[in-house]
Design a protein around this motif. Structure first.
Motif, short mmCIF file in Angstrom:
data_model
loop_
_atom_site.label_atom_id
_atom_site.label_comp_id
_atom_site.label_asym_id
_atom_site.label_seq_id
_atom_site.Cartn_x
_atom_site.Cartn_y
_atom_site.Cartn_z
N ALA A 83 0.84 -1.21 0.00
CA ALA A 83 0.00 0.00 0.00
C ALA A 83 0.88 1.25 0.00
N PHE A 84 1.96 1.24 0.78
CA PHE A 84 2.90 2.36 0.84
C PHE A 84 3.55 2.59 -0.52
N TYR A 85 4.12 1.54 -1.11
CA TYR A 85 4.83 1.68 -2.38
C TYR A 85 3.90 1.92 -3.57
N ASP A 86 2.67 1.44 -3.52
CA ASP A 86 1.70 1.78 -4.57
C ASP A 86 1.54 3.30 -4.65
N LYS A 87 1.43 3.95 -3.50
CA LYS A 87 1.24 5.41 -3.46
C LYS A 87 2.52 6.16 -3.85
N VAL A 88 3.64 5.79 -3.24
CA VAL A 88 4.90 6.49 -3.51
C VAL A 88 5.31 6.30 -4.97
N CYS A 89 5.28 5.08 -5.47
CA CYS A 89 5.68 4.84 -6.86
C CYS A 89 4.68 5.45 -7.83
N ALA A 147 1.97 10.32 4.68
CA ALA A 147 0.52 10.08 4.81
C ALA A 147 0.16 8.60 4.71
N ASN A 148 1.13 7.78 4.29
CA ASN A 148 0.85 6.36 4.10
C ASN A 148 1.73 5.46 4.96
N GLY A 149 2.06 5.93 6.14
CA GLY A 149 2.78 5.10 7.10
C GLY A 149 4.27 5.32 7.17
N GLY A 150 4.81 6.22 6.35
CA GLY A 150 6.23 6.52 6.41
C GLY A 150 6.54 7.47 7.57
N TYR A 165 13.95 13.04 3.01
CA TYR A 165 14.31 11.71 3.50
C TYR A 165 13.18 11.16 4.36
N PHE A 166 12.91 9.88 4.20
CA PHE A 166 11.84 9.24 4.98
C PHE A 166 12.08 7.74 5.05
N ARG A 167 11.35 7.10 5.94
CA ARG A 167 11.41 5.64 6.07
C ARG A 167 10.06 5.05 5.71
N ASP A 168 10.10 3.85 5.13
CA ASP A 168 8.86 3.15 4.82
C ASP A 168 8.31 2.51 6.09
N PRO A 169 7.15 1.88 6.05
CA PRO A 169 6.58 1.31 7.27
C PRO A 169 7.43 0.23 7.94
N ASP A 170 8.38 -0.39 7.20
CA ASP A 170 9.27 -1.38 7.80
C ASP A 170 10.57 -0.77 8.31
N GLY A 171 10.76 0.54 8.11
CA GLY A 171 11.96 1.21 8.59
C GLY A 171 13.06 1.37 7.55
N ASN A 172 12.83 0.92 6.31
CA ASN A 172 13.82 1.11 5.25
C ASN A 172 13.91 2.60 4.90
N LYS A 173 15.13 3.12 4.78
CA LYS A 173 15.32 4.53 4.51
C LYS A 173 15.29 4.81 3.01
N LEU A 174 14.53 5.84 2.64
CA LEU A 174 14.43 6.29 1.26
C LEU A 174 14.67 7.79 1.19
N ASN A 175 14.93 8.24 -0.03
CA ASN A 175 15.14 9.65 -0.28
C ASN A 175 14.48 9.96 -1.62
N ALA A 176 13.81 11.07 -1.71
CA ALA A 176 13.28 11.58 -2.98
C ALA A 176 14.14 12.79 -3.30
N PHE A 177 14.65 12.86 -4.53
CA PHE A 177 15.58 13.94 -4.86
C PHE A 177 15.44 14.40 -6.30
#
Length: 127
Positions: free
Chosen positions: A17-23, A87-90, A107-119
């Motif tokens: 659900a998190f990655y459907d929204k972000v991607c 808004a989706n658990g990050g 910079y943000f983390r997904d619901p499992d704690g994996n770190k991501l960055n949008a740039f």
């Protein structure tokens, strides 16, 4: 050079659900699905991202120092992806803003704690 990155999850439904929204905000959707795993990307496009339950059946854990960077088209898209992620658990790891000459990121983390960055990088990126 990089074809795709795979991140572990302990809750595939929540992570999907998190990655459907972000991607989706980045203009791509699910590319492949199989039991215990989903991949987002565009065939022939840039690197994709996969989410999987660990093959060894152990708990998924976060790699310290590991981060996946998601390339955006503009500072506005960086802010949009960051807002969607939160808004989706990050969780926040650094709000959108300039990070040096020609580099704008969040910079943000997904619901499992994996770190991501949008740039976004380049002239006019450090808006």
């Amino acid at each position: 050079m990089i074809g795709y990155v795979t991140l572990g999850t302990n809750d595939l439904e929540r992570g999907a659900a998190f990655y459907d929204k972000v991607c989706g905000a980045l203009g791509t959707g699910r590319m492949m699905e199989w039991p215990g795993a989903i991949a987002w990307g565009t065939a022939g496009g840039g690197a994709g991202i996969g989410l999987t339950q660990p093959f060894d059946k152990q708990a998924a854990t976060v790699g310290n120092g590991v981060m996946v960077a998601l390339e955006c088209a503009s500072p506005a898209q960086v802010r949009e992806v960051y807002d969607i992620a939160l808004a989706n658990g990050g969780t926040d790891e650094g709000p959108p803003g300039p990070r040096g000459d020609g580099f704008y990121a969040a910079y943000f983390r997904d619901p499992d704690g994996n770190k991501l960055n949008a740039f976004v990088m380049g002239p006019g990126a450090a808006e």
